[in-house]
Design a protein around this motif. Structure first.
Motif, PDB file in Angstrom:
ATOM      1  N   CYS A   5      47.009  35.080  34.276  1.00  0.00           N
ATOM      2  CA  CYS A   5      46.116  36.254  34.257  1.00  0.00           C
ATOM      3  C   CYS A   5      44.812  35.957  33.521  1.00  0.00           C
ATOM      4  CB  CYS A   5      46.823  37.438  33.600  1.00  0.00           C
ATOM      5  SG  CYS A   5      48.252  38.033  34.520  1.00  0.00           S
ATOM      6  N   PHE A   6      44.887  35.096  32.523  1.00  0.00           N
ATOM      7  CA  PHE A   6      43.719  34.779  31.711  1.00  0.00           C
ATOM      8  C   PHE A   6      42.685  33.948  32.465  1.00  0.00           C
ATOM      9  CE2 PHE A   6      41.837  31.685  28.603  1.00  0.00           C
ATOM     10  CZ  PHE A   6      40.985  32.574  27.981  1.00  0.00           C
ATOM     11  N   PHE A  10      38.713  34.310  32.012  1.00  0.00           N
ATOM     12  CA  PHE A  10      37.921  33.264  31.364  1.00  0.00           C
ATOM     13  C   PHE A  10      36.748  32.853  32.257  1.00  0.00           C
ATOM     14  CE2 PHE A  10      36.722  29.082  29.929  1.00  0.00           C
ATOM     15  CZ  PHE A  10      36.741  29.223  28.555  1.00  0.00           C
ATOM     16  N   LEU A  11      37.001  32.738  33.556  1.00  0.00           N
ATOM     17  CA  LEU A  11      35.937  32.383  34.501  1.00  0.00           C
ATOM     18  C   LEU A  11      34.792  33.390  34.430  1.00  0.00           C
ATOM     19  CD1 LEU A  11      35.489  30.230  36.836  1.00  0.00           C
ATOM     20  CD2 LEU A  11      36.129  32.066  38.378  1.00  0.00           C
ATOM     21  N   LEU A  12      35.133  34.681  34.410  1.00  0.00           N
ATOM     22  CA  LEU A  12      34.101  35.724  34.312  1.00  0.00           C
ATOM     23  C   LEU A  12      33.383  35.661  32.968  1.00  0.00           C
ATOM     24  CD1 LEU A  12      35.873  38.777  35.978  1.00  0.00           C
ATOM     25  CD2 LEU A  12      33.911  37.499  36.859  1.00  0.00           C
ATOM     26  N   LEU A  13      34.127  35.451  31.900  1.00  0.00           N
ATOM     27  CA  LEU A  13      33.542  35.350  30.570  1.00  0.00           C
ATOM     28  C   LEU A  13      32.535  34.202  30.511  1.00  0.00           C
ATOM     29  CD1 LEU A  13      33.647  36.226  27.529  1.00  0.00           C
ATOM     30  CD2 LEU A  13      35.424  34.487  27.236  1.00  0.00           C
ATOM     31  N   TYR A  14      32.876  33.087  31.141  1.00  0.00           N
ATOM     32  CA  TYR A  14      32.005  31.919  31.117  1.00  0.00           C
ATOM     33  C   TYR A  14      30.777  32.110  32.005  1.00  0.00           C
ATOM     34  CZ  TYR A  14      30.560  27.037  31.102  1.00  0.00           C
ATOM     35  OH  TYR A  14      29.843  25.878  30.944  1.00  0.00           O
ATOM     36  N   TYR A  15      30.998  32.592  33.232  1.00  0.00           N
ATOM     37  CA  TYR A  15      29.922  32.619  34.221  1.00  0.00           C
ATOM     38  C   TYR A  15      29.019  33.846  34.177  1.00  0.00           C
ATOM     39  CZ  TYR A  15      30.767  28.314  36.764  1.00  0.00           C
ATOM     40  OH  TYR A  15      30.850  26.985  37.114  1.00  0.00           O
ATOM     41  N   PHE A  67      52.336  25.237  36.825  1.00  0.00           N
ATOM     42  CA  PHE A  67      51.429  26.033  37.664  1.00  0.00           C
ATOM     43  C   PHE A  67      50.441  26.802  36.796  1.00  0.00           C
ATOM     44  CE2 PHE A  67      50.599  30.251  39.531  1.00  0.00           C
ATOM     45  CZ  PHE A  67      49.833  29.866  40.619  1.00  0.00           C
ATOM     46  N   ALA A  68      50.940  27.432  35.731  1.00  0.00           N
ATOM     47  CA  ALA A  68      50.069  28.183  34.820  1.00  0.00           C
ATOM     48  C   ALA A  68      49.074  27.249  34.130  1.00  0.00           C
ATOM     49  CB  ALA A  68      50.913  28.928  33.788  1.00  0.00           C
ATOM     50  N   ASP A  69      49.549  26.067  33.726  1.00  0.00           N
ATOM     51  CA  ASP A  69      48.656  25.076  33.109  1.00  0.00           C
ATOM     52  C   ASP A  69      47.513  24.720  34.048  1.00  0.00           C
ATOM     53  OD1 ASP A  69      50.141  24.918  30.790  1.00  0.00           O
ATOM     54  OD2 ASP A  69      51.212  23.099  31.366  1.00  0.00           O
ATOM     55  N   ILE A  70      47.865  24.462  35.298  1.00  0.00           N
ATOM     56  CA  ILE A  70      46.850  24.034  36.264  1.00  0.00           C
ATOM     57  C   ILE A  70      45.865  25.158  36.579  1.00  0.00           C
ATOM     58  CG2 ILE A  70      46.546  23.319  38.685  1.00  0.00           C
ATOM     59  CD1 ILE A  70      47.326  21.177  36.464  1.00  0.00           C
ATOM     60  N   MET A  71      46.367  26.385  36.684  1.00  0.00           N
ATOM     61  CA  MET A  71      45.457  27.521  36.901  1.00  0.00           C
ATOM     62  C   MET A  71      44.404  27.567  35.795  1.00  0.00           C
ATOM     63  SD  MET A  71      45.948  29.690  39.505  1.00  0.00           S
ATOM     64  CE  MET A  71      45.544  31.326  38.925  1.00  0.00           C
ATOM     65  N   LEU A  72      44.866  27.433  34.557  1.00  0.00           N
ATOM     66  CA  LEU A  72      43.948  27.512  33.429  1.00  0.00           C
ATOM     67  C   LEU A  72      43.049  26.282  33.359  1.00  0.00           C
ATOM     68  CD1 LEU A  72      43.094  29.248  31.055  1.00  0.00           C
ATOM     69  CD2 LEU A  72      44.872  28.171  29.690  1.00  0.00           C
TER      70      LEU A  72
END
Length: 195
Positions: A5-6, A10-15, A67-72
């Motif tokens: 979920c993060f 995080f993508l929005l926070l960064y971009y 899977f969660a690691d790779i998403m992040l």
């Protein structure tokens, strides 16, 4: 699940500061990116620690945790391709990201094939080392990017810091393929059964 979920948050926070060009958002993100990433990396550590300690390691966890690691991590690497400083560009070339993404998708495919045969492929030492280096490289580039967003200049050292980031991401790429080769060597029989 928190890491999955993060990732888009995080993508929005960064971009968002890059898309809007708003300095106030850039400064806010500079103070929040690293602490948030620390929190979510700690959830990964404690999740694994308590699962092993309490004997709650499951086949689902062996699949969902990587899977969660790779998403992040892939989200972090997407961020590394751009900087708030439009002059210096990003920290990771697109080609390095694409090659890492191909490796991660291939590994995911191998895990899916193995799960069809009732086998859960857990993390091996090479995969764990790769993930640790992904995290270290991510924190390194975020440290530089946070300074950029706060208006802290590095002067003549800027190019050197970017070259170090590039070198770290190239090491990430090498480690990802070395560990994938190890998985293929140890689980080749899984693929042969499906062919």
């Amino acid at each position: 699940m928190m890491r999955v979920c993060f990732a888009p948050i995080f993508l929005l926070l960064y971009y968002t500061p890059i898309w809007t060009g708003m300095d106030v958002l850039a400064r806010a993100s500079a103070f929040s990116m690293i602490p948030l990433l620390i929190i979510f990396e700690l959830t990964d550590f404690f999740d694994g620690y308590f699962a092993r300690r309490n004997g709650e390691v499951s086949d689902f966890g062996k699949l969902f945790d990587p899977f969660a690691d790779i998403m992040l991590n892939l989200t972090l690497f997407i961020c590394a391709m751009k900087s708030y400083d439009r002059i210096s560009g990003g920290y990771m070339p697109v080609v390095v990201f694409v090659l890492i993404m191909y490796r991660e998708l291939s590994m995911n495919f191998l895990r899916m094939v193995a799960s069809r045969q009732g086998l859960a492929i857990g993390a091996r030492k090479g995969g764990k080392l790769k993930t640790v280096f992904y995290i270290i490289s991510g924190f390194y580039f975020l440290l530089i990017e946070s300074a950029v967003r706060l208006g802290i200049g590095f002067g003549e050292y800027t190019a050197l810091l970017h070259h170090i980031a590039l070198g770290m991401f190239i090491i990430c790429l090498a480690l990802s393929y070395i560990s994938f080769g190890d998985y293929l060597k140890n689980f080749a029989s899984v693929l042969k059964k499906e062919m």
